[in-house]
Motif scaffolding. Structure first.
Motif, PDB file in Angstrom:
ATOM      1  N   ILE A   1      -7.626   1.592 -13.457  1.00 32.75           N
ATOM      2  CA  ILE A   1      -8.677   2.492 -13.394  1.00 32.75           C
ATOM      3  C   ILE A   1      -8.471   2.136 -15.656  1.00 32.75           C
ATOM      4  N   LEU A   2      -6.930   2.001 -16.049  1.00 31.62           N
ATOM      5  CA  LEU A   2      -6.898   1.682 -17.322  1.00 31.62           C
ATOM      6  C   LEU A   2      -7.837   0.400 -17.437  1.00 31.62           C
TER       7      LEU A   2
ATOM      8  N   VAL B   1     -10.419  -0.557 -16.443  1.00 37.21           N
ATOM      9  CA  VAL B   1     -11.855  -0.313 -16.350  1.00 37.21           C
ATOM     10  C   VAL B   1     -12.254   1.551 -17.187  1.00 37.21           C
ATOM     11  N   SER B   2     -11.561   1.659 -17.386  1.00 38.83           N
ATOM     12  CA  SER B   2     -11.972   2.405 -18.585  1.00 38.83           C
ATOM     13  C   SER B   2     -11.844   2.554 -20.115  1.00 38.83           C
TER      14      SER B   2
ATOM     15  N   ARG C   1      -9.759  -3.680  -8.099  1.00 46.72           N
ATOM     16  CA  ARG C   1     -10.652  -2.788  -6.511  1.00 46.72           C
ATOM     17  C   ARG C   1     -10.875  -3.261  -5.689  1.00 46.72           C
TER      18      ARG C   1
ATOM     19  N   ARG D   1      -8.535  -5.087  -3.042  1.00 43.01           N
ATOM     20  CA  ARG D   1      -8.135  -4.279  -2.169  1.00 43.01           C
ATOM     21  C   ARG D   1      -8.279  -3.887  -1.369  1.00 43.01           C
ATOM     22  N   SER D   2      -9.579  -2.672  -1.105  1.00 44.15           N
ATOM     23  CA  SER D   2     -10.555  -2.114   0.027  1.00 44.15           C
ATOM     24  C   SER D   2     -10.909  -3.208   0.588  1.00 44.15           C
TER      25      SER D   2
ATOM     26  N   ARG E   1       1.091  -1.450   0.058  1.00 44.42           N
ATOM     27  CA  ARG E   1       0.010   0.044  -0.273  1.00 44.42           C
ATOM     28  C   ARG E   1       0.963   1.400  -0.093  1.00 44.42           C
TER      29      ARG E   1
ATOM     30  N   LEU F   1      -7.760  -3.705   2.829  1.00 41.98           N
ATOM     31  CA  LEU F   1      -7.342  -2.689   4.013  1.00 41.98           C
ATOM     32  C   LEU F   1      -8.287  -2.449   4.797  1.00 41.98           C
ATOM     33  N   GLU F   2      -9.962  -3.125   4.397  1.00 42.66           N
ATOM     34  CA  GLU F   2     -10.956  -2.247   5.658  1.00 42.66           C
ATOM     35  C   GLU F   2     -10.818  -3.619   6.703  1.00 42.66           C
TER      36      GLU F   2
END
Lengths: 314, 506
Positions: free
Chosen positions: A136-137, A139-140, A194, A197-198, A123, A201-202
């Motif tokens: 992000i790439l 997804v986009s 994503r 990862r979240s 992280r 991290l939680e």
């Protein structure tokens, strides 16, 4: 548990019935019919054909017959491909789409879990940043762009190697499936990364992780038996919808890579207004997706003992 | 329910302490009403002066900073997010590109220039010779020579054709050659190559003329500016003579007068004309890619903005009604929503799009918009319902209701403004997915109807020639990716700014 499954299955059947009805309604709003596109035909021939396909009956009767046949698993005969039943089309081409979809989902899930974990573990470091940028790439960028770029680079690689490392298109062996499955799963993989990862991290700040640390467990053990097991749950939940997006997203990949899957037939049937094929494939896909989601929900209940599917679901 | 428990325990607490308090007060009360002033003075040392108004104190209590409204605070937070602000600039730039672009770059997107098919991106201005249109091609026949010679000569003995020459000015439009008939030949074959022809490698065969008297040819196949070498050999029953004639021809880039008049109405034959700039090249039909991207952006962004906006509007309405009224209404609406949600999106998108139909000459945007709205109002509806259900029971709404607020007032004043943040976030995420959907549909040929450009359909056109002319695919694909990327990042930023509770872990 069984009553829960029964309830879900009933709701699923009602949903499929709804899908079938909406499809039927949509098909009968469409201007024109499959007999229109062909060469000019005399009114007698047209009447004969309409009689053969039951188009001359009142809409209500057509609807009832359609539902009754469908309940018996008979989707009818294609209008444009002579003497080919919709069942036949599904039986011979759905396995191809299914294999591609399963490979793509497997690839997406494995990649998502792996990269999500790597990002969460590092992280804030460059590995995290790189992975998140790629996410992000992923997804986009639309999948047909990945497909085109994949084909281009494969062509170049094959040219450089002097022999065919992987085929650029077509279908048949496992080597044909690798690139399409990669491309198809890429968007989902980015999303799952994503999510993973979240979730990780939680969990890092949970009490049981602190306890595990306090009692002196090695970090590897903590990661695999505490963090990973808990963080993987949202990923599993998402797999149901992921199968949905992947099988329908398959249209594009199938057309770019020239794969004879069901998606291509659907697009072709729409272009030719092939009533029976459109209705049959839509209902088939719909039913498949609905029951996929139900299966995932039930599996979810089995995987996570904290979640009791029979209670507390509103 | 945990929020109501403190007030509950407070109430019980005060009611417990009341009995003791009232019994203590009762002895004081009687003498207090007889002579209040005296009692007060004797009890607490309070004099009547204490009841005079104090001078107003200033500057002691006050706000040290201007108050921040929710939206101001969100904006402040958003401004700190560099990624989001950068994306915001990109979005603004895209909107300008779409709205203002066509009035700066005035090349019409549907203008075809046949000589400029699949031209690569370039910033240099090209000049082109304008030539009068040639008369229709009619092969010249050598007089007095039979098509089939009476005494054919063996192939090795056939002479090279003499007098190979241009019939008219050669250009990239057409090359017309003629030569003198070779005695005894049954036909001729014409070659074209980039290099001076040698025995055995004359270049690309472009025509085989079957007849000893056909002594001319017109070549229009894929002519590129520069030098070309033509070679002509005589044939004896498809067998080539070793002797050939060759001619080097320099081809200038040219354009026929009728084509030139479309670009410049004052164009004349023989003049050279400056071609309009094609900074991003041209597509497979010779149309300007930049102009098409702008006009395609209009379609893509129109659908990208309007479809989510309409579906969110419907979603707010349905979800608001469902959440506010609750009970049976809610149950039925939510059941219906669940069904619509269960429809496989892309499948029904295509189905509805076909069902709503595009008549001849229409662009197919309307049906697509309708289909998209019909399928995607469910998300916002569920979101709004959840928010309204939560807010309906919250203290400030109950207080407002207690004070006599009417339902409409409650909805407009309290419920909507408080759902707006969440809804705005879902809108920014719905925009890229709508752009995506449009691109997908147009890519598989189920979207906008062909002459209308959209980024997706341009990608579809471009991928056919991807290996030879990559720019036709890359530019629209790049625009889709940048747009979606910008909206995704902006959505992330907005979510962090508007809803700190939902802030993504980072």
């Amino acid at each position: 548990m069984f009553s829960y499954i029964g309830k879900r299955l009933t709701a699923g059947l009602v949903t499929v019935f709804f899908i079938a009805s909406v499809t039927f309604a949509a098909m009968h709003i469409v201007p024109g019919d499959p007999l229109m596109g062909n060469k000019a035909m005399s009114p007698e021939i047209r009447a004969n054909l309409e009689h053969k396909y039951g188009l001359d009956r009142p809409v209500a009767e057509q609807y009832v017959r359609y539902l009754a046949n469908m309940a018996q698993g008979d989707f009818g005969i294609s209008f444009t491909q002579k003497n080919r039943t919709v069942n036949d089309i599904i039986v011979s081409h759905f396995p191809i789409s299914a294999i591609l979809g399963i490979l793509a989902v497997a690839f997406a899930a494995l990649g998502g879990i792996l990269y999500g974990s790597l990002a969460a573990l590092g992280r804030g470091k460059w590995s995290d940043r790189t992975i998140m940028f790629l996410v992000i790439l992923g997804v986009s960028v639309p999948s047909f762009v990945f497909a085109a770029l994949g084909q281009l680079s494969l062509t170049l690689i094959n040219k450089k190697a002097g022999f065919e490392v992987l085929p650029v298109g077509g279908w048949g062996t496992l080597s044909h499936m690798i690139l399409p499955a990669l491309v198809l799963g890429l968007g989902t993989m980015a999303f799952l990364t994503r999510l993973m990862r979240s979730a990780l991290l939680e969990i890092v700040h949970q009490d049981y992780i602190r306890t595990a640390k306090a009692k002196g467990l090695p970090p590897v053990r903590i990661f695999f038996s505490h963090q990973l097991r808990n963080a993987i749950l949202p990923v599993i939940t998402y797999l149901g919808p992921a199968i949905a997006t992947i099988t329908t997203g398959g249209f594009v990949v199938e057309s770019v890579f020239a794969i004879p899957g069901l998606g291509r037939y659907f697009v072709q049937a729409i272009q030719q207004l092939d009533y029976t094929v459109i209705m049959g494939l839509t209902v088939f896909y719909g039913a498949f997706l609905v029951f996929m989601v139900i299966t995932v929900d039930i599996v979810y209940g089995l995987v996570d003992p904290r979640i009791s599917v029979t209670k507390g679901k509103s | 329910m945990s929020t109501t428990s403190p007030t509950l325990s407070n109430a019980t607490h005060s009611s417990n302490s009341n009995p003791g308090g009232s019994s203590m007060n009762s002895s004081v009360n009687r003498s207090f009403f007889d002579n209040p002033k005296q009692v007060l003075e004797s009890l607490h040392g309070i004099t009547s002066d204490d009841f005079d108004l104090l001078a107003q104190e200033t500057g002691k209590v006050g706000l040290s900073r201007p108050s921040l409204s929710y939206w101001k605070d969100a904006w402040r937070r958003l401004k700190k997010n560099r990624q989001a602000i950068f994306s915001l600039y990109i979005v603004v730039g895209l909107v300008l590109f779409t709205l203002v672009g066509p009035s700066i770059w005035t090349t019409p997107p549907s203008l075809q220039t046949l000589g400029r098919v699949s031209e690569a991106p370039s910033l240099s201005i090209k000049t082109v010779r304008v030539l009068a249109e040639l008369p229709a091609w009619q092969p010249t026949l050598a007089e007095g020579v039979p098509a089939r010679p009476t005494a054919p000569v063996p192939a090795q003995d056939l002479k090279a054709p003499s007098q190979l020459k241009l019939m008219t000015e050669a250009s990239t439009l057409a090359v017309r050659l003629s030569w003198d008939a070779v005695p005894g030949a049954t036909g001729y074959r014409v070659y074209r190559g980039n290099y001076a022809p040698m025995q055995g490698s004359l270049g690309l065969p472009i025509a085989t003329l079957d007849g000893g008297n056909i002594v001319s040819i017109q070549d229009t196949f894929n002519l590129v500016p520069g030098s070309q070498h033509y070679g002509v050999v005589a044939l004896r029953d498809d067998e080539e003579s070793p002797n050939f004639a060759s001619l080097e021809v320099i081809l200038p880039e040219a354009m026929s007068l009728p084509e030139a008049l479309k670009i410049d109405p004052k164009a004349q034959a023989g003049q050279s004309l400056e071609m309009p700039l094609r900074p991003l090249g041209s597509d497979y039909l010779g149309r300007d890619l930049l102009a098409r991207l702008m006009s395609g952006a209009r379609v893509s962004l129109f659908i990208g903005f309007v479809a989510p906006f309409l579906s969110i509007l419907i979603g707010i309405l349905v979800g608001g009604i469902s959440g506010y009224f609750g009970g049976k209404t809610d149950a039925w609406i939510m059941r219906f929503t669940d069904f619509v949600l269960a429809l496989p999106f892309l499948l029904f998108m295509i189905l509805f799009k076909v069902a709503f139909g595009a008549g001849p000459g229409e662009d197919g945007i309307g049906p697509m918009l309708l289909a998209m709205v019909a399928l995607s109002w469910t998300g916002p509806a569920r979101l709004t319902r959840g928010q309204v259900l939560q807010l309906r029971e919250s203290e400030f709404v109950q207080a407002s209701r207690l004070l006599g607020a009417k339902p409409m007032y409650l909805i407009i004043r309290h419920l909507l403004p408080n759902t707006l943040g969440v809804i705005l976030v879902s809108l920014t995420f719905a925009i890229p997915s709508a752009i995506f959907t449009e691109a997908f549909l147009s890519f598989i040929g189920m979207g906008v109807v062909p002459p209308t450009p959209s980024w997706g359909s341009m990608c579809n056109d471009g991928i056919q020639t991807f290996l030879t002319h990559p720019h036709e695919f890359i530019f629209p694909a790049l625009l889709i990716s940048i747009t979606v990327l910008a909206f995704n990042l902006l959505g992330d930023g907005l979510r962090d700014a508007l809803d700190p509770k939902m802030r993504s872990v980072s």
